[in-house]
Design an enzyme around this catalytic site. Structure first.
Site, short mmCIF file in Angstrom:
data_model
loop_
_atom_site.label_atom_id
_atom_site.label_comp_id
_atom_site.label_asym_id
_atom_site.label_seq_id
_atom_site.Cartn_x
_atom_site.Cartn_y
_atom_site.Cartn_z
N GLY A 189 7.66 -4.15 -0.84
CA GLY A 189 6.86 -2.98 -0.54
C GLY A 189 5.67 -3.25 0.35
N HIS A 190 4.60 -2.49 0.12
CA HIS A 190 3.41 -2.50 0.97
C HIS A 190 2.71 -3.85 0.95
CE1 HIS A 190 0.07 -0.61 3.06
NE2 HIS A 190 -0.78 -0.90 2.09
N PHE A 191 2.43 -4.36 -0.25
CA PHE A 191 1.75 -5.65 -0.39
C PHE A 191 2.81 -6.76 -0.42
CE2 PHE A 191 -1.77 -2.98 -1.75
CZ PHE A 191 -2.87 -3.65 -1.25
#
Length: 284
Positions: free
Chosen positions: A263-265
């Site tokens: 995902g994002h991180f």
């Protein structure tokens, strides 16, 4: 393993905290974090890079352990954040460096690159967007605030500053959330809970519109200077879509674009793979 030094430097009266590791005479990499994090997000990446590079990771103003001045003393815009980091790079002796940019770190980095193209040796963008097609529907509430910066629209965004949203940012799109350490989330929530931090973040939500307005100028920079560019992207990011990573190749045909199933991180689950990609990319 190279030790990681935790330091603070005065930038025009603002105490900027940063982490530094690696040989002082090695090629330098500037790591720029995003929302709502700090240089702590690079805790697994820095040891991987520091045998090869001088690694410098500051906390942006209002984030992490860097000062959080009141809104009457500091104007929280991305221009202002970039101005502080520009002076920071000069103060710590970064005359030529690669940039790793993530999330909010990207528009800060884009400003540095356009102002000082001669200083930028390479760009690594990890979910650091520069194209409108990279913005997901998750941006709709913030874009509504751009169109109408009313108190109602501002207050509607306070839900994005809650611990529940922090968990979502860290775990959405991650196949095995047990791989995501709770410590980073807890630290981010601690900093978000400081008095006045919510208003600072809401100011930055509003000013993010300036970053989108800057995209065409940054594309001009990319086409004119053709920096070595690596995009390492968590493909399940709920905020910055894979199309934003693929778009780099439109302006830099030799861009190296790689996707990871996270995902994002992305560093929370794929620091080893991303670190290896950066070392391979920068040592070609």
């Amino acid at each position: 393993m190279n030790p990681v030094h935790n330091r603070t430097v005065d930038i025009d009266g603002l105490n900027v905290f940063y982490r530094e590791a690696g040989p002082a005479d090695a090629p330098a990499i500037l790591l720029l974090h995003g929302f709502p994090s700090s240089s702590h997000m690079f805790r697994d990446l820095i040891p991987l890079l520091s045998p090869h590079f001088r690694v410098v990771a500051p906390d942006l103003p209002g984030f992490g352990r860097t000062d959080l001045p009141g809104r009457d003393a500091f104007h929280y815009t991305f221009d202002a954040l970039a101005g502080v980091i520009d002076r920071f790079t000069e103060k710590v002796g970064l005359t030529r460096f690669a940039m790793y940019v993530f999330d909010y770190g990207a528009p800060v980095g884009w400003r540095l690159a356009m102002k000082h193209p001669e200083r930028i040796g390479a760009i690594i963008s990890q979910n650091g967007n520069a194209y409108e097609e990279g913005l997901s529907a998750g941006w709709n509430p913030i874009q509504a605030y751009w169109r109408d910066p009313s108190a109602e629209n501002r207050n509607a965004l306070r839900a994005m500053l809650t611990p529940q949203t922090t968990v979502f940012q860290y775990t959405h799109g991650v196949a095995d959330p047990s791989l995501v350490s709770p410590d980073g989330m807890a630290l981010d929530d601690h900093y978000l809970a400081r008095p006045g931090a919510d208003e600072v973040q809401l100011d930055l939500f509003l000013d993010y519109a300036s970053n989108v307005a800057l995209y065409p100028a940054f594309h001009d920079y990319l086409r004119a200077h053709q920096p070595a560019l690596l995009a390492v992207w968590g493909k399940n990011d709920p905020f910055f879509l894979p199309a934003g990573a693929q778009a780099f190749a439109r302006d830099v045909p030799n861009a190296d674009v790689r996707f990871f199933d996270t995902g994002h991180f992305a560093l929370e689950t794929h620091a080893g793979e991303i670190g290896a990609a950066i070392i391979e990319f920068l040592t070609k």
